[in-house]
Design an enzyme around this catalytic site. Structure first.
Site, PDB file in Angstrom:
ATOM      1  N   LYS A 169       0.861  -1.184   0.000  1.00 52.09           N
ATOM      2  CA  LYS A 169       0.000   0.000   0.000  1.00 52.09           C
ATOM      3  C   LYS A 169       0.899   1.236   0.000  1.00 52.09           C
ATOM      4  O   LYS A 169       1.606   1.493   0.967  1.00 52.09           O
ATOM      5  CB  LYS A 169      -0.884   0.024   1.263  1.00 52.09           C
ATOM      6  CG  LYS A 169      -1.955   1.099   1.184  1.00 52.09           C
ATOM      7  CD  LYS A 169      -2.371   1.611   2.530  1.00 52.09           C
ATOM      8  CE  LYS A 169      -1.398   2.607   3.102  1.00 52.09           C
ATOM      9  NZ  LYS A 169      -1.161   3.814   2.273  1.00 52.09           N
ATOM     10  N   GLU A 245      10.547   1.163   9.876  1.00 51.67           N
ATOM     11  CA  GLU A 245      11.479   2.285   9.665  1.00 51.67           C
ATOM     12  C   GLU A 245      10.693   3.538   9.985  1.00 51.67           C
ATOM     13  O   GLU A 245       9.801   3.920   9.227  1.00 51.67           O
ATOM     14  CB  GLU A 245      11.944   2.336   8.203  1.00 51.67           C
ATOM     15  CG  GLU A 245      12.699   1.111   7.730  1.00 51.67           C
ATOM     16  CD  GLU A 245      14.128   1.058   8.215  1.00 51.67           C
ATOM     17  OE1 GLU A 245      14.580   2.011   8.868  1.00 51.67           O
ATOM     18  OE2 GLU A 245      14.775   0.037   7.950  1.00 51.67           O
ATOM     19  N   CYS A 279      13.831  11.146   6.864  1.00 50.79           N
ATOM     20  CA  CYS A 279      13.901  10.642   8.239  1.00 50.79           C
ATOM     21  C   CYS A 279      15.314  10.769   8.796  1.00 50.79           C
ATOM     22  O   CYS A 279      15.495  10.800  10.002  1.00 50.79           O
ATOM     23  CB  CYS A 279      13.413   9.208   8.287  1.00 50.79           C
ATOM     24  SG  CYS A 279      14.155   8.225   6.984  1.00 50.79           S
ATOM     25  N   GLU A 380      10.601  16.137  15.733  1.00 52.18           N
ATOM     26  CA  GLU A 380      11.026  16.048  14.336  1.00 52.18           C
ATOM     27  C   GLU A 380      10.339  17.162  13.525  1.00 52.18           C
ATOM     28  O   GLU A 380       9.125  17.331  13.612  1.00 52.18           O
ATOM     29  CB  GLU A 380      10.616  14.662  13.798  1.00 52.18           C
ATOM     30  CG  GLU A 380      11.132  14.361  12.423  1.00 52.18           C
ATOM     31  CD  GLU A 380      10.631  12.999  11.899  1.00 52.18           C
ATOM     32  OE1 GLU A 380       9.537  12.565  12.304  1.00 52.18           O
ATOM     33  OE2 GLU A 380      11.340  12.400  11.086  1.00 52.18           O
TER      34      GLU A 380
HETATM   35  P1  NAD Z   1       2.561   8.378   8.025  1.00 55.48           P
HETATM   36  O1  NAD Z   1       2.909   7.390   9.076  1.00 55.48           O
HETATM   37  O2  NAD Z   1       1.379   9.214   8.200  1.00 55.48           O
HETATM   38  O3  NAD Z   1       2.370   7.659   6.603  1.00 55.48           O
HETATM   39  C1  NAD Z   1       3.210   6.617   6.170  1.00 55.48           C
HETATM   40  C2  NAD Z   1       2.363   5.531   5.525  1.00 55.48           C
HETATM   41  O4  NAD Z   1       1.464   5.030   6.497  1.00 55.48           O
HETATM   42  C3  NAD Z   1       1.508   6.030   4.355  1.00 55.48           C
HETATM   43  O5  NAD Z   1       1.454   5.015   3.373  1.00 55.48           O
HETATM   44  C4  NAD Z   1       0.145   6.194   4.978  1.00 55.48           C
HETATM   45  O6  NAD Z   1      -0.908   6.036   4.066  1.00 55.48           O
HETATM   46  C5  NAD Z   1       0.146   5.042   5.964  1.00 55.48           C
HETATM   47  N1  NAD Z   1      -0.825   5.172   7.039  1.00 55.48           N
HETATM   48  C6  NAD Z   1      -1.198   6.287   7.704  1.00 55.48           C
HETATM   49  N2  NAD Z   1      -2.126   5.976   8.627  1.00 55.48           N
HETATM   50  C7  NAD Z   1      -2.342   4.638   8.543  1.00 55.48           C
HETATM   51  C8  NAD Z   1      -3.184   3.716   9.224  1.00 55.48           C
HETATM   52  N3  NAD Z   1      -4.007   4.098  10.198  1.00 55.48           N
HETATM   53  N4  NAD Z   1      -3.137   2.413   8.870  1.00 55.48           N
HETATM   54  C9  NAD Z   1      -2.318   2.007   7.886  1.00 55.48           C
HETATM   55  N5  NAD Z   1      -1.494   2.814   7.207  1.00 55.48           N
HETATM   56  C10 NAD Z   1      -1.508   4.117   7.535  1.00 55.48           C
HETATM   57  O7  NAD Z   1       3.896   9.189   7.844  1.00 55.48           O
HETATM   58  P2  NAD Z   1       4.135  10.450   6.933  1.00 55.48           P
HETATM   59  O8  NAD Z   1       3.868  11.661   7.734  1.00 55.48           O
HETATM   60  O9  NAD Z   1       3.468  10.312   5.632  1.00 55.48           O
HETATM   61  O10 NAD Z   1       5.695  10.258   6.685  1.00 55.48           O
HETATM   62  C11 NAD Z   1       6.640  10.916   7.423  1.00 55.48           C
HETATM   63  C12 NAD Z   1       7.254  10.058   8.513  1.00 55.48           C
HETATM   64  O11 NAD Z   1       7.885   8.909   7.944  1.00 55.48           O
HETATM   65  C13 NAD Z   1       8.329  10.782   9.250  1.00 55.48           C
HETATM   66  O12 NAD Z   1       8.203  10.602  10.630  1.00 55.48           O
HETATM   67  C14 NAD Z   1       9.618  10.154   8.756  1.00 55.48           C
HETATM   68  O13 NAD Z   1      10.688  10.278   9.605  1.00 55.48           O
HETATM   69  C15 NAD Z   1       9.190   8.760   8.489  1.00 55.48           C
HETATM   70  N6  NAD Z   1      10.050   8.113   7.509  1.00 55.48           N
HETATM   71  C16 NAD Z   1      10.929   7.179   7.945  1.00 55.48           C
HETATM   72  C17 NAD Z   1      11.797   6.576   7.076  1.00 55.48           C
HETATM   73  C18 NAD Z   1      12.759   5.545   7.577  1.00 55.48           C
HETATM   74  O14 NAD Z   1      13.318   4.828   6.776  1.00 55.48           O
HETATM   75  N7  NAD Z   1      12.985   5.422   8.865  1.00 55.48           N
HETATM   76  C19 NAD Z   1      11.764   6.892   5.719  1.00 55.48           C
HETATM   77  C20 NAD Z   1      10.846   7.841   5.281  1.00 55.48           C
HETATM   78  C21 NAD Z   1       9.992   8.443   6.202  1.00 55.48           C
END
Ligand code: NAD
Length: 476
Positions: A169, A245, A279, A380
Site C-alpha cells: 500500500k 522504519e 527521516c 522532528e
Molecule cells: P505516516 O505514518 O502518516 O504515513 C506513512 C504511511 O502510512 C503512508 O502510506 C500512509 O498512508 C500510511 N498510514 C497512515 N495511517 C495509517 C493507518 N491508520 N493504517 C495504515 N497505514 C496508515 O507518515 P508520513 O507523515 O506520511 O511520513 C513521514 C514520517 O515517515 C516521518 O516521521 C519520517 O521520519 C518517516 N520516515 C521514515 C523513514 C525511515 O526509513 N525510517 C523513511 C521515510 C519516512
C-alpha cells in the site's frame, strides 16, 4: 489503478481519488481508490502465488530482479519527472532517487543467490544439525511519500529475492510513482500474484486487513513513529513478523577541530535535501562554541542562496513541502523558537511570490541560540529548518545528542580519529556519518534504534528480514 494477480484493475467500490502536484496545486492524475476487499483479494492472490515463487531457484528469481533493474534504469528520466511532479523534489534529486531505487533490484538480484545455510556441531555422535533459511510467506508493506520510489524497492526487492510474495500500500500522496514501479515489475516478467499494489485514499482499512489477515506472515512499514507503533501493536497481537522504519531526530555535531566552512557545506546539503522531509535529516546542529560564528556565517550564506520553486525548472535546489499541515507545523516550530529567544538568521516564512503561493513553499531557514524549551529542539521538523545549538565539551554533547527517544541517524564532523571512534561507539543511533552526509546505499544496512524502528533495510541484513530460520536435527 490497482495491480492484483498480475492485472491492472479498478477498485471494487468504483471510486477514484485525485493526485495533485505540491508545487502548483494542479491535479496530475486520478487513481483507483482501493478498499479493504481489494486488499483481501490481493492477499489471496499473493498467498496462492507463494508456493510456486518460493520454489523457483534463486537464479530464476535473480533474473527477474535483474530485468527490473535494467527496465527501471531505462525509464529513469520519465520516472524522475513524474516524481518531481507528484512529490515535488528537484529533478536532479529525483534522478538520484531512481538510481538509488534501482540499486535495490540489482543488489538483491545478487543477494538472492547468497542465502546460505549452516551445518552445526551436534551434541550426539549419531546426530547432525542443519540450518536453512526459508521465505516467511506473504508480506504486507506500507510506504511513505517522501521517497516514493526507493522506499518501495527497498522492501519489494529483498522480499522477492527471498522468495516471499507481497501486497503493498503506497502513500496516498504518491500512488502514481508506485504504479510506475509496479509497471517495471510487471514488465520484468513477475508471475501473477507475486507482487500486488493497492493505492487508496483511506489507509486505515487496508492497514487493518494487512495486520489481521491470517495469510500475511510479515508487516514491513516505513512512516511515522505514531502510525508504526499502532500497526506494530495490531500486528504483534496476530503474531506477524515486523520491520519498522520510523521517524528520526538526527544530531549533527561539529567539533572544534573541524573545518567550520566544510561542515556548514555538509549541513546545508543534507539538511535541505528533499526540503528537510527525510527521516535522516539533521534536526539539531550542535556546533562547538569556538567555531560557531564561522559555521553560522557559512551556513547562512549557503542557505540564503538556495532557490525554491518547481523542481522541473533549472537551478531549483528546494521544492515544496508535501501539504498544508506540514507547512503549518514548520512555521509553528519556527515562530515558537523565535518567541522563546532563538535568532532567525535567514528564512522564517512561507514563500508566496512568483506563483509559489499555489504550492507549499517555506523559505530555507537557519535558527541559532536554540534551547531545550523550544518545540523544535525535541520534535522532528520534517521541513527546511536548521536549528543551531552551541556546546562546550564532548561528554555534554554526547548526552544531549542521545537524549531523545529517536535513534535513526547522527552526523559527526572532526579530524580526530579517536574522537570519531568514541562518537561512533557512543551515539545511540543506527546510522552514523563521520564527516559524511550520505551514509546510505543498497549495500548498507539502514535502520534505527529505540523508537526509530525495528530491523534493517538494505545490505545483507535486508534480506534476512524476509527469512525464517529452520533447524533440522538428523539422527543417523
Ligand atoms: P505516516 O505514518 O502518516 O504515513 C506513512 C504511511 O502510512 C503512508 O502510506 C500512509 O498512508 C500510511 N498510514 C497512515 N495511517 C495509517 C493507518 N491508520 N493504517 C495504515 N497505514 C496508515 O507518515 P508520513 O507523515 O506520511 O511520513 C513521514 C514520517 O515517515 C516521518 O516521521 C519520517 O521520519 C518517516 N520516515 C521514515 C523513514 C525511515 O526509513 N525510517 C523513511 C521515510 C519516512
Amino acid at each position: 489503478m490497482l495491480y492484483i494477480d498480475g492485472e491492472w484493475r479498478g477498485a471494487r467500490s468504483g471510486r477514484s481519488f485525485e493526485v495533485t502536484n505540491p508545487a502548483t496545486g494542479e491535479p496530475i492524475g486520478d487513481v483507483a481508490d482501493g478498499t479493504r476487499e481489494d486488499a483481501a483479494a490481493a492477499i489471496s492472490a499473493a498467498a496462492e502465488a507463494f508456493a510456486a515463487w518460493s520454489q523457483l531457484t534463486a537464479f530464476e528469481r535473480s533474473d527477474t530482479l535483474h530485468r527490473a533493474y535494467t527496465l527501471m534504469m531505462e525509464r529513469r528520466e520519465a520516472l524522475a519527472r513524474l516524481m518531481t511532479e507528484e512529490q515535488g523534489k528537484p529533478l536532479r534529486a529525483a534522478r538520484n532517487e531512481v538510481q538509488y531505487a534501482a540499486d535495490f533490484f540489482l543488489w538483491y538480484a545478487e543477494e538472492a543467490k547468497r542465502v546460505y545455510g549452516d551445518v552445526l556441531p551436534a551434541p550426539r555422535p549419531d546426530q547432525r544439525f542443519m540450518v536453512l533459511h526459508q521465505p516467511v510467506g506473504v508480506v504486507g508493506a506500507i510506504t511513505p511519500w517522501n521517497y516514493p520510489v526507493s522506499m518501495i524497492t527497498r522492501k519489494v526487492a529483498p522480499a522477492l529475492a527471498a522468495g516471499c510474495t507481497i501486497v503493498l500500500k503506497p502513500a496516498e500522496q504518491t500512488p502514481l510513482c508506485a504504479m510506475e514501479v509496479f509497471n517495471v515489475i510487471h514488465d520484468a516478467g513477475i508471475p501473477a500474484g507475486v507482487a500486488n499494489l493497492i493505492p487508496t485514499a483511506d489507509p486505515a482499512p487496508i492497514g487493518e486487513e494487512l495486520v489481521s489477515n491470517p495469510h500475511v506472515a510479515k508487516i514491513t512499514f516505513t512512516g511515522s513513529t505514531e502510525v508504526g507503533t499502532m500497526l506494530a501493536g495490531r500486528a504483534a497481537a496476530n503474531m506477524k513478523r515486523l520491520s519498522l522504519e520510523l521517524g528520526g531526530h538526527a544530531p549533527f555535531i561539529v567539533f572544534s577541530d573541524a573545518d567550520p566552512v566544510y561542515a556548514a557545506k555538509g549541513a546545508s546539503l543534507v539538511k535541505f535535501l528533499n526540503t528537510g522531509q527525510a527521516c535522516i535529516s539533521p534536526n539539531r546542529m550542535y556546533v562547538h562554541r569556538s567555531i560557531a560564528a564561522e559555521f553560522l556565517t557559512a551556513l547562512e550564506t549557503r542557505v540564503g542562496g538556495m532557490r525554491a520553486g518547481n523542481g522541473l525548472e533549472d537551478g531549483i535546489s528546494i521544492g515544496p513541502l508535501v501539504d498544508a499541515p506540514s507547512l503549518e507545523k514548520v512555521d509553528r516550530q519556527v515562530k515558537d523558537a523565535v518567541a522563546k529567544g532563538a535568532q532567525l538568521r535567514t528564512g522564517g516564512s512561507r514563500l508566496t511570490s512568483n506563483g509559489l503561493d499555489r504550492g507549499f513553499f517555506y523559505s530555507p531557514t537557519v535558527l541559532s541560540g536554540v534551547t531545550p524549551e523550544m518545540e523544535i529542539y525535541s520534535n522532528e521538523t520534517f521541513g527546511p529548518v536548521a536549528p543551531v545549538i552551541e556546546f562546550e565539551d564532548e561528554q555534554e554533547v554526547l548526552s544531549l545528542a542521545n537524549d531523545t527517544h529517536y535513534g535513526l541517524a547522527a552526523y559527526v564532523y572532526t579530524e580526530d580519529l579517536r574522537l570519531a571512534m568514541r562518537m561512533f561507539e557512543g551515539l545511540d543511533y543506527g546510522i552514523i556519518g563521520i564527516n559524511d552526509i550520505n551514509p546510505t546505499a543498497a549495500a548498507a544496512p539502514f535502520g534505527g534504534m529505540k523508537h526509530s524502528g525495528i530491523g534493517r533495510e538494505g545490505g545483507r541484513e535486508g534480506i534476512a528480514e524476509y527469512l525464517e530460520t529452520k533447524l533440522g536435527g538428523f539422527s543417523i
